[in-house]
Design an enzyme around this catalytic site. Structure first.
Site, short mmCIF file in Angstrom:
data_model
loop_
_atom_site.label_atom_id
_atom_site.label_comp_id
_atom_site.label_asym_id
_atom_site.label_seq_id
_atom_site.Cartn_x
_atom_site.Cartn_y
_atom_site.Cartn_z
N SER A 140 0.86 -1.18 0.00
CA SER A 140 0.00 0.00 0.00
C SER A 140 0.90 1.23 0.00
O SER A 140 2.07 1.16 0.39
CB SER A 140 -0.90 0.00 1.24
N TYR A 153 -2.30 -0.35 10.48
CA TYR A 153 -2.16 -0.69 9.06
C TYR A 153 -0.82 -0.21 8.51
O TYR A 153 -0.10 -0.97 7.84
CB TYR A 153 -3.31 -0.05 8.29
#
Length: 281
Positions: A140, A153
């Site tokens: 990501s 995250y």
């Protein structure tokens, strides 16, 4: 199974589902894995429309369960060949660092980091002995830059990036390629659904409630500009076809600009920009 064989984790939705379809369309036999095979209905429906359902094989796999992984390993031993692994299973955990429990951090890492490591260890002996193979880890933009309210995250994706760097160098002499895909914002609902946000950070009396409101407003304002997740699946297809040999592949609107800014600006300016965008002094 004959021909090229691929494994995709987290295949029931999102990038995983779309990647399975892309791989099946270019001739791979795809082991589409997911925690609950009952959730394969949408995947199989779309595969049927494309006429590739015969190339897709549903398998139960929970990347956080030793029993599930052991059962899957026994199945792989009967196949004896793996050409491509897409480590896609994962989720985005949110909340503010003071309010996220260590158990919530641990849960995030179990899926996004240790899950990747577990499945990768299963396939490496096959690829090493074959003298070829491809491992694609779904990272990501959060693996390159931190954002407020997303430390579980962000931390997990930073760990994945470091692991992938080491893995790529280790496997080069054995003919195994390792790649990182770094998507930006694509149709995620981690804040609006609240399912993966630490409960304390969702409470109205949280000292970080002003932050939560600002982040929600920013996400709401950007929903119309979210990219089509098919773009990410197309990157997977190109990697499978050896059309892209880069290690890191950023994908999404404005992602390359963000990475350029981080590479040339001091962090104090970057954090000023982030806070300014959130309208936080």
């Amino acid at each position: 199974m004959e021909g090229r064989i691929a494994i995709v984790t987290g295949s029931n939705s999102g990038f995983g589902l779309l990647s399975v379809l892309e791989l099946a369309q270019i001739g791979f036999n795809v082991m589409a894995t997911m925690r609950d095979p009952i959730q394969s209905e949408d995947l199989l429906l779309q595969a049927g429309k494309l006429g590739v359902e015969h190339n897709i094989h549903i398998h139960q796999l929970d990347v956080t369960s030793e029993e599930s992984i052991h059962n899957f390993a026994r199945f792989l031993s009967k196949i004896g060949k793996i050409d491509l692994l897409l480590n896609n299973a994962g989720y985005a955990g949110g909340g503010f660092a003071e309010e996220v429990s260590i158990e919530e951090y641990r849960e995030q890492f179990e899926t996004n980091v240790f899950g990747v490591m577990r499945i990768t260890q299963l396939v490496l002996p096959f690829m090493r002995e074959q003298g070829n193979g491809k491992i694609i880890n779904m990272s990501s933009i959060s693996g390159r830059i931190g954002f407020p309210g997303l430390s579980p995250y962000v931390s997990s994706k930073h760990a994945l990036e470091g692991y992938s760097e080491s893995l790529r160098i280790e496997m080069r002499p054995f003919g195994v390629d390792v790649h990182l895909i770094e998507p930006g914002s694509y149709q995620t609902r981690i804040w609006t659904s609240g399912k993966k946000v630490s409960s304390r950070s969702l409470e109205k009396n949280s000292p970080y409630s002003f932050y939560m409101k600002a982040i929600n407003a920013e996400i709401e304002a950007g929903t119309k500009s979210l990219g089509d997740p098919v773009e990410v699946a197309n990157v997977v297809r190109d990697l499978a076809l050896n059309k892209n040999r880069n290690f890191r592949i950023p994908v999404g609107k404005g992602i390359r600009l963000i990475l350029l800014i981080k590479s040339i600006l001091p962090w104090r300016i970057i954090e000023h920009i982030i806070l300014k965008n959130l309208r936080i002094k």
